[in-house]
Each structure stands twice: as C-alpha cells, then as structure tokens.
Design an enzyme around this catalytic site. Structure first.
Site, PDB file in Angstrom:
ATOM      1  N   GLU A 162       0.868  -1.198   0.000  1.00  0.00           N
ATOM      2  CA  GLU A 162       0.000   0.000   0.000  1.00  0.00           C
ATOM      3  C   GLU A 162       0.903   1.247   0.000  1.00  0.00           C
ATOM      4  O   GLU A 162       1.921   1.263   0.692  1.00  0.00           O
ATOM      5  CB  GLU A 162      -0.835  -0.025   1.289  1.00  0.00           C
ATOM      6  CG  GLU A 162      -1.668   1.226   1.540  1.00  0.00           C
ATOM      7  CD  GLU A 162      -2.295   1.238   2.947  1.00  0.00           C
ATOM      8  OE1 GLU A 162      -1.677   0.746   3.913  1.00  0.00           O
ATOM      9  OE2 GLU A 162      -3.422   1.754   3.064  1.00  0.00           O
ATOM     10  N   ASN A 180      -6.915   6.143  -1.996  1.00  0.00           N
ATOM     11  CA  ASN A 180      -5.827   5.214  -1.687  1.00  0.00           C
ATOM     12  C   ASN A 180      -6.017   4.048  -2.666  1.00  0.00           C
ATOM     13  O   ASN A 180      -6.953   3.255  -2.527  1.00  0.00           O
ATOM     14  CB  ASN A 180      -5.954   4.772  -0.227  1.00  0.00           C
ATOM     15  CG  ASN A 180      -4.771   3.941   0.233  1.00  0.00           C
ATOM     16  OD1 ASN A 180      -4.048   3.382  -0.571  1.00  0.00           O
ATOM     17  ND2 ASN A 180      -4.611   3.847   1.544  1.00  0.00           N
ATOM     18  N   LYS A 208      -9.331   1.980  -2.190  1.00  0.00           N
ATOM     19  CA  LYS A 208      -9.593   1.434  -0.846  1.00  0.00           C
ATOM     20  C   LYS A 208     -10.971   1.847  -0.317  1.00  0.00           C
ATOM     21  O   LYS A 208     -11.289   3.036  -0.264  1.00  0.00           O
ATOM     22  CB  LYS A 208      -8.494   1.914   0.101  1.00  0.00           C
ATOM     23  CG  LYS A 208      -8.524   1.313   1.504  1.00  0.00           C
ATOM     24  CD  LYS A 208      -7.271   1.753   2.270  1.00  0.00           C
ATOM     25  CE  LYS A 208      -7.162   1.193   3.657  1.00  0.00           C
ATOM     26  NZ  LYS A 208      -5.895   1.610   4.319  1.00  0.00           N
ATOM     27  N   CYS A 247      -4.860  -3.043   2.647  1.00  0.00           N
ATOM     28  CA  CYS A 247      -4.600  -2.974   4.089  1.00  0.00           C
ATOM     29  C   CYS A 247      -5.815  -3.256   4.960  1.00  0.00           C
ATOM     30  O   CYS A 247      -6.203  -4.394   5.129  1.00  0.00           O
ATOM     31  CB  CYS A 247      -3.957  -1.629   4.434  1.00  0.00           C
ATOM     32  SG  CYS A 247      -3.243  -1.691   6.094  1.00  0.00           S
TER      33      CYS A 247
HETATM   34  N1  CDV Z   1      -3.119   1.374   6.512  1.00  0.00           N
HETATM   35  C1  CDV Z   1      -4.061   0.774   7.231  1.00  0.00           C
HETATM   36  O1  CDV Z   1      -5.179   0.570   6.763  1.00  0.00           O
HETATM   37  N2  CDV Z   1      -3.719   0.406   8.476  1.00  0.00           N
HETATM   38  C2  CDV Z   1      -4.656  -0.206   9.405  1.00  0.00           C
HETATM   39  C3  CDV Z   1      -4.276   0.117  10.824  1.00  0.00           C
HETATM   40  C4  CDV Z   1      -4.516   1.537  11.143  1.00  0.00           C
HETATM   41  C5  CDV Z   1      -5.053  -0.718  11.816  1.00  0.00           C
HETATM   42  C6  CDV Z   1      -4.703  -1.708   9.261  1.00  0.00           C
HETATM   43  O2  CDV Z   1      -5.826  -2.248   9.244  1.00  0.00           O
HETATM   44  O3  CDV Z   1      -3.687  -2.371   9.255  1.00  0.00           O
END
Ligand code: CDV
Length: 315
Positions: A47, A110, A127, A172
């Site tokens: 990411e 994102n 995202k 993520c």
């Molecule tokens: N970049 C992210 O989405 N990070 C989140 C953190 C903040 C919990 C994740 O789910 O890994």
C-alpha cells in the site's frame, strides 16, 4: 490440472518522510530484478509504496498534502517500473495515493493498480475501508488521518481476468473485513493482492501486543483465503519510518488458508510462491460451493444495516 502463477511479494522496508520517489523506485526496481531472476509472473508491492505512510502526519492545507499524491500513472518517477516490467514480461501490482479530477472536482483515493505482462493497466481498486479519522486527535499516540486525505473508494471490489486467472485487489484495512473477500469470492476470485502499512502498536491501546497484532494480520488473510478458496498475497511496508514502526510479516496464503511463504526480515525482501490457481477449485466446489450452500435470504442484514444494534430487551 495445474495453472501456476509464480508470485513475488515485494516487502518494502521503511521510507522516511524526506525520501524521494526516485529512491523508493530504485529499491522497487531492485526487488523486481530479483523477481525476474526467480521467474515470477507477477510482483506485488505494498500500500502507498512510493512514499512514507503519510496519513500519520497532520497537514492543514491541501497544497501541503497534495505532494504525497500521484497526478497520473505512470508518471516520470514510476515510468522505469512500467518499462522494466514490460521488458521482462512480468505483471505488476502497485499501491499509491491517487489524485484525480472527475466532473471538475478533485478526488483523492488510496489506490492500487494491476498491470499485465504487456504493460497494459488491466485493473484498478480504490480502498473502501478507510481506518482512522479526519481531524487531529490529541488522544492518540500518533495520527491515522486516512479519512482526512482520502475518500472511500468508488469502484467496489472488482475481479478481472488477467495473467491467466481471476484476480482481485484490496488494501490494508480491507483485509480485516470478511465482506471484502466474499464480494470477490462471489466473482470466483483466485488470487487477492493486497498491500499494508500496519503500525506494530495500537495508537489507542498500549495493551495490544505486537504479537497479537501480527496474529490478527495473518488470521484475517488466512480466513479470507480459506473461506473463499483463493490465494492471498499480503505485502507489508515495514520498519521504522521517522520513529514510527510498521509491522512486517508479508505472506502468501494458499486457498487452504495455509501460509506458504513468509518474510523473515523488517526490510526490503522478496517472498515467492508458485500459486496453482486450480488449487482453488477443491474448496470452491466442496465445503464453500456457494451456489449449493449459501443462504442469502438470511444475510439481508449485511446489506441493510451498517452498525450493530442489540436486540430489544425482553420482559
Ligand atoms: N493502513 C491501514 O489501513 N492500516 C490499518 C491500521 C490503522 C489498523 C490496518 O488495518 O492495518
């Protein structure tokens, strides 16, 4: 039958706030070189690969934070990646901050993209599940301002035919939500690519240990893979970025939910696995034969309700 896609997960070590895109791209090219040497069909980057994880920094005005965004893709900084991938005949999945104009309005997402072996962009994902907050939060040990800098993605969770398989992407925090995988599972996904920037600690609780957070990281991806009969490639940006540590733990997970490749370091590292896309069939055609066993008439709450509501109190 076997349909092997050799996949390289290109874990990236830290990128400091002051570092340039050119420095990041040079490291990405070195990882791509390794992937080509190992005969990979596809390389997956994390990411927001090109910069530090900037949502930890509060910026008041747009001119300040727009510096973190790419206004076109490819651009001068990323062109060498596209050129090398095309020349070597390797697919490429890349996460970045996207600034785009639509109907005369600026939008920031994102984003990640999939580029096939001929250098053609064949997939884009923005995202959906943005964690964190939009305003400076003095209660947190550090900021997580994704809701300030991005709007939620508007493309859903598309799965496309590419590189001989049904390929999908998420980013993520999306990996923690079963809906992410199931929407792709319903499109017969065979390989999910995702990058992450996940702090080693929790900015709102000192009690959550790094070990527990790594367990959640892997469990989410392993469950998503198993319950949908798909490969999952999860790739970290990790290490100490200006005093803020991000976890590593990049993995490639089989459709059985088993980790078949795992990063061992906190830095730039390529993990490789031969992902047999036909291995998805067994799970998809037996225990998770959706057509035979799903009961959507009992799942209405999933789309009708967002937050949890307790049942009414009895007598
Ligand atoms: N970049 C992210 O989405 N990070 C989140 C953190 C903040 C919990 C994740 O789910 O890994």
């Amino acid at each position: 039958m076997t349909r092997i896609l050799r996949v390289g997960g290109a874990q990236m070590g830290p990128i400091q706030k002051a570092e340039t895109r050119d420095a990041a791209v040079a490291r990405m090219l070195a990882l791509m070189d390794q992937a080509v040497d190992k005969g990979c069909d596809l390389i997956v980057y994390p990411e927001l690969t090109l910069t530090t994880f900037f949502p930890r920094w509060y910026a008041e005005d747009e001119a300040e934070f727009d510096l973190w965004f790419e206004h076109e893709m490819p651009n001068a900084a990323t062109r060498p990646l596209f050129d090398m991938a095309k020349e070597a005949g390797i697919g490429l999945c890349l996460g970045y901050a996207e600034l785009t104009e639509d109907d005369g309005k600026v939008h920031r997402y994102n984003t990640c993209i999939l580029v096939d072996k001929s250098g053609r962009m064949v997939g884009k994902y923005r995202k959906v599940h943005l964690p964190g907050h939009a305003e400076f939060d003095p209660e947190r040990t550090w900021q997580h301002l994704e809701n300030r800098y991005f709007e939620p993605g508007n493309l859903g969770f598309p799965v496309g035919r590419a590189l001989g398989g049904n390929l999908g992407m998420c980013i993520c925090n999306d990996r923690r939500w079963p809906e992410t995988y199931r929407v792709m599972g319903l499109q017969d996904v065979e390989l999910v690519m995702l990058g992450y920037n996940t702090p080693t600690g929790n900015s709102m609780s000192e009690e959550e240990s790094p070990e527990l957070r790594m367990f959640h990281n892997h469990m989410s991806m392993q469950a998503g893979a198993y319950q949908n009969g798909t490969w999952v490639v999860g790739v970290a940006k990790c290490g100490d970025e200006d005093g803020h540590e991000l976890m590593a733990g990049s993995v490639i997970v089989s459709p059985d939910g088993v980790i078949v490749a795992e990063a061992k370091t906190m830095g730039d590292e390529l993990i490789v696995a031969d992902c047999d896309l036909d291995k998805c069939r067994f799970n998809k055609e037996t225990i998770f034969d959706f057509a035979a066993h799903r009961r959507p008439e009992h799942y209405r709450l999933i789309v009708e309700r967002t937050g949890a509501e307790p049942p009414e109190a009895g007598e």
